[in-house]
Scaffold this motif. Structure first.
Motif, PDB file in Angstrom:
ATOM      1  N   GLU F 206      29.959   7.198  39.815  1.00 42.89           N
ATOM      2  CA  GLU F 206      29.723   5.945  39.077  1.00 42.89           C
ATOM      3  C   GLU F 206      28.220   5.673  39.020  1.00 42.89           C
ATOM      4  O   GLU F 206      27.492   5.885  39.988  1.00 42.89           O
ATOM      5  N   ILE F 207      27.796   5.203  37.861  1.00 39.67           N
ATOM      6  CA  ILE F 207      26.408   4.769  37.683  1.00 39.67           C
ATOM      7  C   ILE F 207      26.449   3.385  37.059  1.00 39.67           C
ATOM      8  O   ILE F 207      27.120   3.187  36.046  1.00 39.67           O
ATOM      9  N   GLN F 208      25.751   2.438  37.637  1.00 35.20           N
ATOM     10  CA  GLN F 208      25.632   1.121  37.013  1.00 35.20           C
ATOM     11  C   GLN F 208      24.178   0.711  37.057  1.00 35.20           C
ATOM     12  O   GLN F 208      23.647   0.397  38.122  1.00 35.20           O
ATOM     13  N   GLY F 209      23.539   0.719  35.895  1.00 34.23           N
ATOM     14  CA  GLY F 209      22.134   0.350  35.856  1.00 34.23           C
ATOM     15  C   GLY F 209      21.924  -0.816  34.927  1.00 34.23           C
ATOM     16  O   GLY F 209      22.452  -0.832  33.827  1.00 34.23           O
ATOM     17  N   THR F 210      21.176  -1.794  35.388  1.00 37.36           N
ATOM     18  CA  THR F 210      21.012  -3.028  34.643  1.00 37.36           C
ATOM     19  C   THR F 210      19.558  -3.425  34.596  1.00 37.36           C
ATOM     20  O   THR F 210      18.889  -3.463  35.630  1.00 37.36           O
ATOM     21  N   GLY F 211      19.086  -3.727  33.398  1.00 36.76           N
ATOM     22  CA  GLY F 211      17.721  -4.220  33.278  1.00 36.76           C
ATOM     23  C   GLY F 211      17.728  -5.659  32.815  1.00 36.76           C
ATOM     24  O   GLY F 211      17.340  -5.913  31.686  1.00 36.76           O
ATOM     25  N   GLU F 212      18.151  -6.572  33.653  1.00 35.93           N
ATOM     26  CA  GLU F 212      18.141  -7.978  33.202  1.00 35.93           C
ATOM     27  C   GLU F 212      16.694  -8.464  33.149  1.00 35.93           C
ATOM     28  O   GLU F 212      15.961  -8.393  34.117  1.00 35.93           O
ATOM     29  N   GLY F 213      16.334  -8.945  32.009  1.00 39.22           N
ATOM     30  CA  GLY F 213      14.946  -9.383  31.845  1.00 39.22           C
ATOM     31  C   GLY F 213      13.997  -8.215  31.657  1.00 39.22           C
ATOM     32  O   GLY F 213      12.785  -8.384  31.655  1.00 39.22           O
ATOM     33  N   SER F 214      14.532  -7.023  31.485  1.00 41.99           N
ATOM     34  CA  SER F 214      13.672  -5.864  31.303  1.00 41.99           C
ATOM     35  C   SER F 214      14.484  -4.736  30.673  1.00 41.99           C
ATOM     36  O   SER F 214      15.696  -4.854  30.498  1.00 41.99           O
ATOM     37  N   VAL F 215      13.817  -3.656  30.326  1.00 36.72           N
ATOM     38  CA  VAL F 215      14.513  -2.491  29.800  1.00 36.72           C
ATOM     39  C   VAL F 215      13.968  -1.280  30.546  1.00 36.72           C
ATOM     40  O   VAL F 215      13.004  -1.382  31.291  1.00 36.72           O
ATOM     41  N   PHE F 216      14.584  -0.121  30.364  1.00 39.29           N
ATOM     42  CA  PHE F 216      14.056   1.069  31.022  1.00 39.29           C
ATOM     43  C   PHE F 216      14.211   2.284  30.111  1.00 39.29           C
ATOM     44  O   PHE F 216      15.101   2.347  29.268  1.00 39.29           O
ATOM     45  N   THR F 217      13.298   3.226  30.318  1.00 38.45           N
ATOM     46  CA  THR F 217      13.273   4.395  29.445  1.00 38.45           C
ATOM     47  C   THR F 217      14.056   5.547  30.078  1.00 38.45           C
ATOM     48  O   THR F 217      14.465   5.481  31.246  1.00 38.45           O
ATOM     49  N   GLY F 218      14.245   6.582  29.328  1.00 39.20           N
ATOM     50  CA  GLY F 218      14.903   7.774  29.845  1.00 39.20           C
ATOM     51  C   GLY F 218      14.142   8.350  31.023  1.00 39.20           C
ATOM     52  O   GLY F 218      14.729   8.855  31.988  1.00 39.20           O
ATOM     53  N   SER F 219      12.834   8.224  30.986  1.00 37.17           N
ATOM     54  CA  SER F 219      12.015   8.746  32.073  1.00 37.17           C
ATOM     55  C   SER F 219      12.192   7.915  33.349  1.00 37.17           C
ATOM     56  O   SER F 219      12.321   8.447  34.447  1.00 37.17           O
ATOM     57  N   ASP F 220      12.229   6.580  33.177  1.00 38.26           N
ATOM     58  CA  ASP F 220      12.535   5.715  34.335  1.00 38.26           C
ATOM     59  C   ASP F 220      13.868   6.123  34.939  1.00 38.26           C
ATOM     60  O   ASP F 220      14.017   6.239  36.160  1.00 38.26           O
ATOM     61  N   LEU F 221      14.851   6.318  34.072  1.00 38.39           N
ATOM     62  CA  LEU F 221      16.192   6.658  34.526  1.00 38.39           C
ATOM     63  C   LEU F 221      16.181   7.948  35.352  1.00 38.39           C
ATOM     64  O   LEU F 221      16.784   8.009  36.436  1.00 38.39           O
ATOM     65  N   SER F 222      15.477   8.952  34.875  1.00 37.87           N
ATOM     66  CA  SER F 222      15.425  10.208  35.605  1.00 37.87           C
ATOM     67  C   SER F 222      14.850  10.015  37.000  1.00 37.87           C
ATOM     68  O   SER F 222      15.359  10.555  37.988  1.00 37.87           O
ATOM     69  N   GLY F 223      13.766   9.239  37.073  1.00 41.77           N
ATOM     70  CA  GLY F 223      13.154   8.981  38.373  1.00 41.77           C
ATOM     71  C   GLY F 223      14.123   8.287  39.320  1.00 41.77           C
ATOM     72  O   GLY F 223      14.226   8.642  40.507  1.00 41.77           O
ATOM     73  N   LEU F 224      14.831   7.315  38.816  1.00 39.95           N
ATOM     74  CA  LEU F 224      15.762   6.565  39.655  1.00 39.95           C
ATOM     75  C   LEU F 224      16.924   7.451  40.115  1.00 39.95           C
ATOM     76  O   LEU F 224      17.342   7.394  41.280  1.00 39.95           O
ATOM     77  N   LEU F 225      17.444   8.268  39.215  1.00 45.76           N
ATOM     78  CA  LEU F 225      18.592   9.116  39.576  1.00 45.76           C
ATOM     79  C   LEU F 225      18.197  10.161  40.610  1.00 45.76           C
ATOM     80  O   LEU F 225      18.999  10.525  41.473  1.00 45.76           O
ATOM     81  N   LEU F 226      16.939  10.616  40.534  1.00 41.98           N
ATOM     82  CA  LEU F 226      16.480  11.584  41.517  1.00 41.98           C
ATOM     83  C   LEU F 226      16.445  10.952  42.917  1.00 41.98           C
ATOM     84  O   LEU F 226      16.938  11.528  43.900  1.00 41.98           O
ATOM     85  N   LEU F 227      15.903   9.741  42.986  1.00 42.13           N
ATOM     86  CA  LEU F 227      15.897   9.018  44.271  1.00 42.13           C
ATOM     87  C   LEU F 227      17.320   8.822  44.796  1.00 42.13           C
ATOM     88  O   LEU F 227      17.585   8.971  45.993  1.00 42.13           O
ATOM     89  N   ALA F 228      18.216   8.457  43.886  1.00 42.85           N
ATOM     90  CA  ALA F 228      19.599   8.200  44.291  1.00 42.85           C
ATOM     91  C   ALA F 228      20.240   9.453  44.859  1.00 42.85           C
ATOM     92  O   ALA F 228      20.991   9.399  45.843  1.00 42.85           O
ATOM     93  N   ALA F 229      19.939  10.611  44.254  1.00 42.39           N
ATOM     94  CA  ALA F 229      20.517  11.868  44.739  1.00 42.39           C
ATOM     95  C   ALA F 229      20.045  12.151  46.163  1.00 42.39           C
ATOM     96  O   ALA F 229      20.835  12.514  47.039  1.00 42.39           O
ATOM     97  N   VAL F 230      18.750  11.955  46.390  1.00 46.94           N
ATOM     98  CA  VAL F 230      18.204  12.140  47.733  1.00 46.94           C
ATOM     99  C   VAL F 230      18.881  11.194  48.723  1.00 46.94           C
ATOM    100  O   VAL F 230      19.341  11.588  49.803  1.00 46.94           O
ATOM    101  N   GLY F 231      18.969   9.937  48.337  1.00 48.51           N
ATOM    102  CA  GLY F 231      19.506   8.929  49.251  1.00 48.51           C
ATOM    103  C   GLY F 231      20.971   9.146  49.579  1.00 48.51           C
ATOM    104  O   GLY F 231      21.379   9.070  50.745  1.00 48.51           O
ATOM    105  N   THR F 232      21.792   9.417  48.568  1.00 44.41           N
ATOM    106  CA  THR F 232      23.224   9.559  48.849  1.00 44.41           C
ATOM    107  C   THR F 232      23.494  10.773  49.738  1.00 44.41           C
ATOM    108  O   THR F 232      24.366  10.718  50.616  1.00 44.41           O
ATOM    109  N   LEU F 233      22.732  11.852  49.549  1.00 45.24           N
ATOM    110  CA  LEU F 233      22.953  13.021  50.412  1.00 45.24           C
ATOM    111  C   LEU F 233      22.589  12.708  51.858  1.00 45.24           C
ATOM    112  O   LEU F 233      23.308  13.099  52.791  1.00 45.24           O
ATOM    113  N   GLU F 234      21.505  11.972  52.043  1.00 39.41           N
ATOM    114  CA  GLU F 234      21.129  11.577  53.417  1.00 39.41           C
ATOM    115  C   GLU F 234      22.219  10.714  54.055  1.00 39.41           C
ATOM    116  O   GLU F 234      22.567  10.872  55.226  1.00 39.41           O
TER     117      GLU F 234
END
Lengths: 253, 253, 253, 253, 253, 253
Positions: F206-234
């Protein structure tokens, strides 16, 4: 009384013996008071919240209010209980208990000195093994004390507006014997179940005794009340120790 | 006690004197028992309904159940109270009361002999002048008795499955004096308020004593319980008279 | 009409005959008006409460409001009905009835002269044998009258702000015959059921006629309305007698 | 009557003139009947659902049931109304209306022939300009007809189990004149508001007439009922045209 | 991507093809914006209401608010769903959807420039064939635009306080292939279901991807997001066309 | 990524650093699984209950179900929140969260092998400092694991019916930088907030991403998903360590 009784209780206690009682302060970090009260395996998280407003019937009176809410986590018990939210409100038993807790803790506060603010005691049962309502009163008192200290530090009053120390304990008749601080197995087998709220002077604040499926005599009552007096005084000692009462902190202690 | 007290009560009664008590049976025509209980100006309509089913936790057990509901008509009091329906359920006080009434009346029935059926006591306050919950218990007993007679006539059991007569009364400390059967003005001024449910043998079924804004000593308690014993026995006489008890109707009387 | 009808009704009445109608004022003591309306075995307690406020849509308008609530006690009927509180609100039928009662009684009050206050009519059915809604309107009128007298005594207005006397009655077609004031057995068998609210001048305030499982012709309607006119005028006579109307008490009488 | 009345209505209609009436079938695709009923600017979506079960009181009886629900979309009106879900149930007005719609449509079905199934009419107001309840009855009839055709095609019965055609219309007294099919502006100004449900034989199924803030005479009533008879017959013609009634489709047409 | 995929979709579309999309403005007449959004057979009525007040947490802040409600008509689906009102509140799915719609539309408004007023988007599903939540966002944007135009005409602001165009679309993995704008049959069979809200610059406002009963890889995600980008931009073209955007109407377009 | 970022976080962590994570099993004694999940100061008690029944839509299917409930204790936060029971049901946010937790944990169970039983995850927040929903998923997985072990010990299945390990973490954009595992202060300041649920193979549930009061680009998304992958494995490593996974306990590990 029953110190020399031959029949050991299910957990090996004497009839007039409390379970291990502890009050763990600052169990959570945000509330003005946050106490985990343990009576044996029973654990109730009691938090005290100070709100700078009163119910409408007290507005403009200069007087404060103390109230309580009580709830069990779904798996605090061996069979899961539904959240009251799925049932559309607290059930009858919870309502009865939170009214008892609120009345008892209100009784020990000088509401004039408290001023127009409300202290809410939230009593959430994490684990239930009998005596949750009396653990809620006893632990709620400690949380209330911490919340009043918090207000005193802010300069709201020079001395804590408390009228006495207060604790509660359950007593009951099981197979004809009066027992102190019933665990769940004893409670289920009790002919008479009684909850007693007392202060440190041995005065009563509330007595609720019920003989569902049984009755009790004046002599039974005397035996039970004697156990309750012993138990509540012991619990007050545990409260004081947990609180590290300082000299002159209350007008009466 | 206070028989020689100098201070007359607001309505001129002695401290140990009940208000006029009546139980008007067949007040309405459809219920298996329908009793208007009057304690002075307090009037509670108590109806007993027999239903040929039990709550799910008793299905297949062969045992019956007794339960109660309590409600005040909006203008039973000097200030109109909202119907619980507009508030989304019975309030805390009503819940507490109907649980007390249900437990008390359940205690006097042999649920095995009743068999798998439920008796519901509906206690609706037409006019409230203090003591509505004890009037509900006392009047509810008479309605319950009539409902059991109804079942006996149908041949459900040869003798009423009752374990004792039962009544309830309020007592309280007002200006330091113990009073029996408080009216609303006395109740409002009471330091201690106690409701006692007893049987015809002078045994206790339920005791609820509360010192909101006050405390009470063991000696206060003894005085109050003595008054309660006197009062409940008198009320049982009124119940018997209203019911026109016949020989052998109960196993114990 | 049916004065010479051969078929006697279940209770021996003529087709155009009301059941015994009484309005017992001051049935309870706290409300500004408190009337027990009896139509045969149907008994509805109608209390009128004066509140010195109005719904938000009238605030600042200088005009008052009249509203009603309707409820049946659980054992007012031969099979117990659940309290609406257990069902989470008044059921459809009760809602429909209390809207009818509110509209009808509002229609007979001069809301300007009433001023910014609300009169609430609580109609609680103690015993139901058909016609509870029309008994509620007719008894509610008497309670309303007493509440207005109460305000007049306080000097709120020099003459009662009433526009007319008002009563209501049920009529229906049973086995093709138009009957006045149906009891429950007749009501259950009726092809057409009609409730009519009229004033003392024979004008209509509300007509509700329903042919569930049947239809009715213009000629049926005329017969039913004629019976209703006779019945409501008779009921108004009973109301006046119960109220002991004094000369000049209303602008119109 | 008022065909030659000098006063034109707000939308230029004659007093006895309906607004443009249309019934758009198959407005949505899933329901067994789905009709958008338009009376001028009023639009009500009426869907009919067939469920192969009946309420518990009919189980095993062999008879079917017809019921209705009514709701307004929040912006069907010029001021947004809260969803009933935020208010915890349908309000009094909606309850009253859905009971009227259910009763009326039930009256025209032969419930024995329908068999043990329920037809639910959902009446959702998309846009409200007066007369939504009568549009719901009239449009609901068309949706019901389509649902019965659907069952007939499945071989459930050889002929539609209908007893008559049925429609409803509002009439009212405005400034003393009887008007047919009131729009919202007329409805707001009406002294008397009446909803009439009739069949194709000119018989009444339901009459609800209310004079809030006013009364009406027998002569007023006659004038209003005459208009209603004219209006309902015209509406039935529109229904038939929309349905494209075939020969022998109903036992009566 | 799948333009050359061999497998045709259930309705013959290419994998990256939207269903026919239309936005019918002024579908009803009272709301400040009233748009029927159609995506194939899915139809959602989106109305925008302007209220001159804000939730309490914004009072005095000078900032406005945008919120949404979502509901399905009972027969918008092939099996009738109960009104949320009979269930005592919106169900979990509706709550989740209306929060998504509210957040998304709030994101595209400059709440400072809106000033202390609230725009409520009511999204009522008339017919559901998959993708109702994304139709609600996309249609809601058009209704919001109309409501802002309405305020601009009243002189509330000189330019519409919008930050971007915004639309939403569903994408999903079905039998391993990424598909755009799933209809109900596809949605039921999807291994992964994703709703994407984007603006006219190709930036994300919200992503919700769920693999119930399945999981998805980074590569799957990339494929789905690419489809979503194509789809949302196309939908924005349909929105602009429906709105007939004028030069300078927004600061960004 | 941001390992060498200059800006320290409010608690001194690196951008890709989790708070201290612990899973305390057997925190309470009655549930089949009972885990206190701590992410820094956030503490969520996750209990798993096995019930030998399934929702009605699964009866007779041979398949099981996994569901979740989420609630915050009133003083888990710095300002007390009302119990949902006083508000008449879980609020929108709680509903959304418990649906996310239920879907995620359901995804990792082979419901066929589970058989017709339900596992309920109760997630009660004792203390909230951001990331309660991802702590609920991660802790819920450990409780679920223990409940499945409990069933395996009873011989219900020879190997745990799990499809993968699963954890969840929050990531967000704060002042333009992607951060892992946001605490409350960071969460309040985030332009984009994303919750990601992943398995031990690095696949998304599951992925739930919300930019209330803001928006995000594909590049932002990639950065965030990479962090999430690291974190969930830990986090999965912490789960395994807490569970003391044995060889062959799952088919996949």
């Amino acid at each position: 009384m029953s110190r020399d009784s031959m029949v050991l209780r299910v957990d090996g206690r004497r009839n007039d013996e409390l379970r291990p009682v502890t009050f763990q302060r600052n169990f959570t970090r945000y509330a003005e008071g946050a106490v985990l009260a343990s009576f044996g395996e029973t654990r109730v998280l009691c938090t005290a919240t100070v709100e700078e407003k009163v119910p409408s019937f007290l507005r403009g009176s200069g007087r404060g209010w103390v109230t309580a809410e009580y709830s069990m986590l779904p798996r605090s018990t061996s069979v899961r209980v539904s959240r009251s939210t799925s049932r559309g409100g607290p059930d009858g038993r919870s309502t009865e208990i939170q009214r008892l807790v609120g009345r008892s803790l209100r009784a020990c506060v000088d509401l004039e000195s408290l001023g127009e603010r409300t202290i809410i005691l939230d009593c959430d049962v994490l684990q239930a093994d009998g005596g949750t309502r009396t653990a809620a009163v006893s632990g709620g008192f400690v949380a209330l004390f911490d919340a009043l200290r918090h207000l005193k530090k802010q300069g709201v009053f020079p001395v804590l507006p408390l009228r006495f120390f207060l604790s509660a304990v359950s007593v009951g008749l099981v197979a004809g014997s009066p027992l102190l601080d019933l665990c769940y197995r004893e409670d289920s087998a009790a002919e008479v179940d009684m909850n007693v709220v007392m202060n440190h002077r041995g005065e009563y604040v509330e007595i609720q005794g019920t003989g569902e499926g049984s009755v009790f005599t004046g002599s039974d009552l005397s035996g039970l009340l004697l156990l309750a007096a012993v138990g509540t005084l012991e619990i007050i000692e545990f409260q004081k120790e947990a609180l590290g009462i300082e000299d002159g902190e209350t007008a009466f202690s």
